[in-house]
Design a protein around this motif. Structure first.
Motif, short mmCIF file in Angstrom:
data_model
loop_
_atom_site.label_atom_id
_atom_site.label_comp_id
_atom_site.label_asym_id
_atom_site.label_seq_id
_atom_site.Cartn_x
_atom_site.Cartn_y
_atom_site.Cartn_z
N GLY A 33 1.09 -6.10 -4.57
CA GLY A 33 2.30 -5.90 -3.79
C GLY A 33 1.96 -5.32 -2.44
O GLY A 33 0.79 -5.13 -2.10
N GLY A 34 2.98 -5.02 -1.65
CA GLY A 34 2.78 -4.57 -0.29
C GLY A 34 2.33 -3.13 -0.17
O GLY A 34 2.74 -2.27 -0.95
N LEU A 35 1.49 -2.86 0.83
CA LEU A 35 1.08 -1.51 1.19
C LEU A 35 1.78 -1.07 2.47
O LEU A 35 2.25 0.07 2.57
N ALA A 36 1.85 -1.94 3.46
CA ALA A 36 2.56 -1.67 4.71
C ALA A 36 2.77 -2.99 5.43
O ALA A 36 1.95 -3.91 5.32
N ALA A 37 3.85 -3.09 6.18
CA ALA A 37 4.11 -4.32 6.93
C ALA A 37 5.08 -4.03 8.07
O ALA A 37 5.95 -3.16 7.96
N LYS A 38 4.91 -4.75 9.13
CA LYS A 38 5.86 -4.81 10.24
C LYS A 38 5.87 -6.27 10.67
O LYS A 38 5.04 -6.69 11.48
N PHE A 39 6.76 -7.05 10.10
CA PHE A 39 6.66 -8.51 10.17
C PHE A 39 8.04 -9.12 10.21
O PHE A 39 8.93 -8.76 9.44
N ASP A 40 8.21 -10.09 11.11
CA ASP A 40 9.44 -10.86 11.21
C ASP A 40 9.17 -12.25 10.64
O ASP A 40 8.48 -13.06 11.27
N PRO A 41 9.69 -12.57 9.45
CA PRO A 41 9.38 -13.88 8.84
C PRO A 41 9.98 -15.05 9.60
O PRO A 41 9.48 -16.17 9.49
N ALA A 42 11.04 -14.82 10.37
CA ALA A 42 11.66 -15.93 11.11
C ALA A 42 10.74 -16.42 12.23
O ALA A 42 10.63 -17.62 12.47
N THR A 43 10.07 -15.50 12.92
CA THR A 43 9.16 -15.88 14.01
C THR A 43 7.71 -15.85 13.58
O THR A 43 6.83 -16.21 14.36
N ARG A 44 7.44 -15.40 12.35
CA ARG A 44 6.10 -15.26 11.81
C ARG A 44 5.24 -14.35 12.71
O ARG A 44 4.11 -14.66 13.03
N THR A 45 5.83 -13.21 13.08
CA THR A 45 5.17 -12.30 14.02
C THR A 45 5.04 -10.92 13.41
O THR A 45 6.01 -10.39 12.84
N GLY A 46 3.84 -10.32 13.56
CA GLY A 46 3.62 -8.97 13.08
C GLY A 46 2.38 -8.86 12.23
O GLY A 46 1.45 -9.66 12.35
N PHE A 47 2.36 -7.86 11.35
CA PHE A 47 1.20 -7.68 10.47
C PHE A 47 1.67 -7.45 9.04
O PHE A 47 2.80 -7.00 8.79
N ASN A 48 0.78 -7.74 8.10
CA ASN A 48 1.00 -7.50 6.67
C ASN A 48 -0.26 -6.89 6.07
O ASN A 48 -1.36 -7.42 6.27
N LEU A 49 -0.10 -5.83 5.32
CA LEU A 49 -1.20 -5.21 4.58
C LEU A 49 -0.74 -5.05 3.15
O LEU A 49 0.26 -4.39 2.88
N GLY A 50 -1.45 -5.68 2.23
CA GLY A 50 -1.02 -5.63 0.84
C GLY A 50 -2.16 -5.88 -0.11
O GLY A 50 -3.31 -6.09 0.29
#
Length: 511
Positions: A33-50
């Motif tokens: 599962g997720g650890l941290a994220a700042k991500f906009d799925p509509a524009t596919r912009t940001g980061f994901n850490l999981g």
């Protein structure tokens, strides 16, 4: 921890570092599962850490847990050829699984009996190592692969659903990998001629087959039947701590909370619209199911206890694999061995057709019952697994029936991979206990550290800023929440070096 609003959160756009502590459970299966994220799925912009886990095709998550750190700014996938594990098999089984730092694939059927049922280890690019034929009795191939308690297990099967009932076959068996060419026989779970799925759950190794049972391994060659149903399961997963099975004919989803089974019903509400379930995944914290014959995905609303529609994937008839990667949900299907990306509001974008001969059109499901339709459906080609490894999603390809007599070994029997943005994935599992995870972005280079040591690095280019107004979420990402406790979250507006990361770890151990 709750999500932090973007107004209160750091920008996390240029170079930055994130560190946090996560509790890794002893039983890692289903803990991803997720650890941290700042991500906009509509524009596919940001980061994901999981954290991610593997076990391709119908299998439940392995008892292995790795870290994935990715960034993106609306980039489109890049595709890579990953070769052919077997020179003659046209079916890479529903099996892609990461073990001991490498992705592994099983194969089914081949013109020669000696070529059937092998497992292969990937050595990069298009190179594969043959780890030997697994079982020689009563099976045309190997299907399930899974990691359980630090070992790789394989189960034999006969995937050709058009012929299996007309053949005299011995029950299938489970094997444990010992060394190249050496597989330890772990016995026979029930009377199945097709073991569809293996799962690691609650510390036990489970096997699901076409005798409509669930068996638990009791050591050596012993198995105990722990459940029996009116029909059999194909896909298995672990969701919210529950073991989940997708059933066929009639199609339904059942889950087990450790005490009792609960029936969640038909994902499309109608056996004529959903006769089989072939894949299960957790996305945005909700259970999703891929179905046959309309090629649709449905999402379980746990609060209202009902299924909601998540759209159809092109002209697909059967959804074989779903996987969440770098903040987006991807799906793969038959008849064109096609890969899709979920956008929003039940819409899907086709990314690639791996089987796309000029002028070819698949026979429609409603015409399969005619002699010509029965012949033509054997041309169908499927993606059998989607599994994350080495910063990419690996996709295996197989024929419709697996039988060597029905389709050539062309694109059928190959493996491909794609990447979106830049993603660093650790190759080896996290050990149980409290682990300090640090994720560093330095330009186009991403590095993951575990307990102060570099565990994975990826390099690439993301055009444009990854800045987004999306909320900073701690302890979750687009997959959902991490089951282990997440605390000691910190951010830095620069890329810490290896010495500083090591110092963070030593400070953590001292507190």
């Amino acid at each position: 921890m709750a999500a932090v609003t973007s107004d209160a959160a750091p920008k996390l756009d240029g170079d930055f570092t994130i560190s946090l502590r996560v509790g890794v459970p002893e039983d890692r299966a289903g803990a991803a599962g997720g650890l941290a994220a700042k991500f906009d799925p509509a524009t596919r912009t940001g980061f994901n850490l999981g954290t991610v886990s593997s076990a391709g095709g119908y299998n439940g998550p392995s008892d292995e847990l790795r870290v994935s750190f990715g960034i993106d700014a609306g980039s489109e996938p890049r595709w890579f050829d990953r070769g052919r594990p077997s020179p003659t098999s046209n079916y890479v089984s529903n099996s892609l699984t990461v073990f001991d730092g490498a992705i592994h694939a099983a194969t089914s059927d081949a013109p020669a009996e000696a070529d059937r049922g092998h497992v292969f280890r990937h050595h990069g690019d298009t190179a594969w190592e043959d780890l030997g034929q697994v079982g020689r009795e009563g099976a045309h191939g190997v299907g399930p692969l899974i990691v359980h308690r630090g070992s790789l297990y394989a189960a034999t099967w006969n995937y050709d659903w058009t012929r299996v009932h007309d053949e005299t076959l011995e029950p299938c068996r489970v094997y444990r990998y010992e060394s190249p060419g050496r597989w330890q026989d772990c016995g026979q779970p029930g009377e199945s001629r097709r073991i569809f799925s293996l799962a690691s759950y609650g510390g036990e190794l489970l096997a699901m087959g076409d005798d409509s049972t669930v068996h638990a391994h009791r050591g050596d060659g012993a198995w105990e039947r722990v459940a029996r149903f009116d029909t059999f399961a194909h896909p298995t997963t672990v969701h919210a701590g529950r073991l989940v099975l997708g059933m066929l004919q009639p199609a339904t989803v059942r889950w087990f909370d450790g005490t009792a089974w609960d029936d969640l019903g038909n994902p499309l509400g109608d056996p004529a619209r959903c006769d089989e379930i072939h894949t299960l995944v957790t996305y945005r914290g909700a259970l999703h199911a891929g179905t046959w014959p309309l090629g649709r995905v449905a999402r379980w609303d746990a609060r209202r206890r009902r299924w909601q529609q998540a759209g159809r994937l092109g002209d697909s008839s059967e959804i074989m694999a779903l996987n969440v990667y770098n903040g987006k949900l991807y799906g793969a299907a038959i008849p064109r061995a096609e890969v899709f990306r979920y956008e929003r509001d039940a819409s899907w974008t086709s990314l690639r057709r791996l089987f796309d001969p000029p002028g070819w059109a698949p026979v429609l499901v409603r015409n399969m019952g005619t002699p010509e339709g029965f012949r033509r459906h054997r041309e169908w080609t499927r993606v059998t697994s989607l599994t994350q490894h080495d910063g990419l999603v690996f996709a295996s390809v197989g024929s419709c029936t697996s039988a060597a007599a029905d389709a050539p070994a062309d694109v059928r029997g190959t493996v491909h991979a794609f990447g979106a943005g830049v993603v660093a994935t650790t190759p080896r599992t996290l050990e149980p206990g409290r682990r300090l995870i640090a994720a560093v972005r330095r330009g186009g280079t991403l590095t993951v550290y575990v307990d102060g040591r570099e565990a994975a690095t990826a390099r690439g280019d993301v055009t444009g800023s990854i800045a987004t107004g999306a909320a900073l979420r701690i302890g979750e990402d687009e997959t959902g929440r991490c089951t282990g406790d997440v605390d000691r979250f910190q951010t830095f507006d620069r890329a810490l070096d290896a010495r500083e990361i090591s110092a963070l770890h030593h400070e953590e151990r001292a507190t």
